[in-house]
Design a protein around this motif. Sequence first.
Motif, PDB file in Angstrom:
ATOM      1  N   HIS A 158       0.816  -1.218   0.000  1.00  0.00           N
ATOM      2  CA  HIS A 158       0.000   0.000   0.000  1.00  0.00           C
ATOM      3  C   HIS A 158       0.848   1.265   0.000  1.00  0.00           C
ATOM      4  N   TYR A 159       2.153   1.116   0.156  1.00  0.00           N
ATOM      5  CA  TYR A 159       3.018   2.287   0.248  1.00  0.00           C
ATOM      6  C   TYR A 159       3.361   2.766  -1.160  1.00  0.00           C
ATOM      7  N   VAL A 160       2.422   3.512  -1.754  1.00  0.00           N
ATOM      8  CA  VAL A 160       2.552   3.962  -3.145  1.00  0.00           C
ATOM      9  C   VAL A 160       2.062   5.400  -3.245  1.00  0.00           C
ATOM     10  N   VAL A 161       2.403   6.031  -4.357  1.00  0.00           N
ATOM     11  CA  VAL A 161       1.945   7.383  -4.636  1.00  0.00           C
ATOM     12  C   VAL A 161       0.489   7.351  -5.093  1.00  0.00           C
ATOM     13  N   GLY A 162      -0.265   8.370  -4.734  1.00  0.00           N
ATOM     14  CA  GLY A 162      -1.626   8.501  -5.240  1.00  0.00           C
ATOM     15  C   GLY A 162      -2.693   8.056  -4.255  1.00  0.00           C
ATOM     16  N   ASP A 163      -3.908   7.911  -4.777  1.00  0.00           N
ATOM     17  CA  ASP A 163      -5.047   7.613  -3.917  1.00  0.00           C
ATOM     18  C   ASP A 163      -4.881   6.294  -3.163  1.00  0.00           C
ATOM     19  N   ARG A 164      -4.304   5.290  -3.813  1.00  0.00           N
ATOM     20  CA  ARG A 164      -4.158   4.008  -3.137  1.00  0.00           C
ATOM     21  C   ARG A 164      -3.227   4.119  -1.937  1.00  0.00           C
ATOM     22  N   GLY A 165      -2.298   5.053  -1.984  1.00  0.00           N
ATOM     23  CA  GLY A 165      -1.391   5.243  -0.863  1.00  0.00           C
ATOM     24  C   GLY A 165      -2.093   5.650   0.413  1.00  0.00           C
ATOM     25  N   ALA A 166      -3.302   6.225   0.304  1.00  0.00           N
ATOM     26  CA  ALA A 166      -4.058   6.590   1.502  1.00  0.00           C
ATOM     27  C   ALA A 166      -4.484   5.362   2.292  1.00  0.00           C
TER      28      ALA A 166
END
Length: 266
Positions: A158-166
């Motif tokens: 889940h540690y990603v840029v963008g909405d999924r990172g939330a």
Amino acid sequence: MSRTPGGRVVDLSLTLAPELPASWPGALPFRHFVEHWFEEVADDAGIRLCGNNAPYRSHGLILDEHTGTHFDAPAHFLAHEDSGLPMAHPLGAITGDRVDPAQFIGPAAVIDITGLVGTAAPGRSPLITASVVRSWEDEHGEIAPGEIVLFRSGWDAHYVVGDRGAEYIRRPLERADTDAWPAPDVSAMEHLGARGVRCVGTDGASMGPAHDGAPTHVAGLSRGMVFVECLAGLDQLPTRGAQFIFLPVKVAHSAGGPGRAVAILP
């Protein structure tokens, strides 16, 4: 993955960047900015940003101690015993700079708890109980004193840029509308403490459950443990056989601090 004379080196650390979900909600946001550059630099409006025509580059950092891959010292949840506070404890004097670095180095026992992901209500962490740890021991052998227990859930995906990172921290914690990371409960900490474990790591956003993190922290830290949180890439490690190393920044009077976590595979 790189190689040394002692074996292959596996990086287990998150990368810090302002656009990544590196900071705990409510904590100081992570910032990384240029302080010196090889020539004076201006933005599109002509405003001077940095320069001095320095013969080098350097950057400034602003971050909370508990940003990215970091550790919790006992003082993170335990107050000094003379403070008169309800959370006062003799180990409250153990700040980050007073933790023996040898406590962060040892053979890794990697416990796969990926099957727990998504088994609790949104906003609540599935609990890693003592019975979960004992079931792992039934298959892989009893955890020995000095082993560093690493809980592998795959949460770093889940540690990603963008909405999924939330979904890494913010949504489970603030909105409680998505799954939260699996986390050990008090019984697991009691069991690991009885086994002589002094360091526990997780690829979750915190060692404590999203819905009530304090009891787990107090149970482990009051037993002299330290926690390494926000690890990454634990799926690259065998169940046993890797040597774990975490070296944090040494800051006086800290409650923990960021660092670099690696494993050495023979």
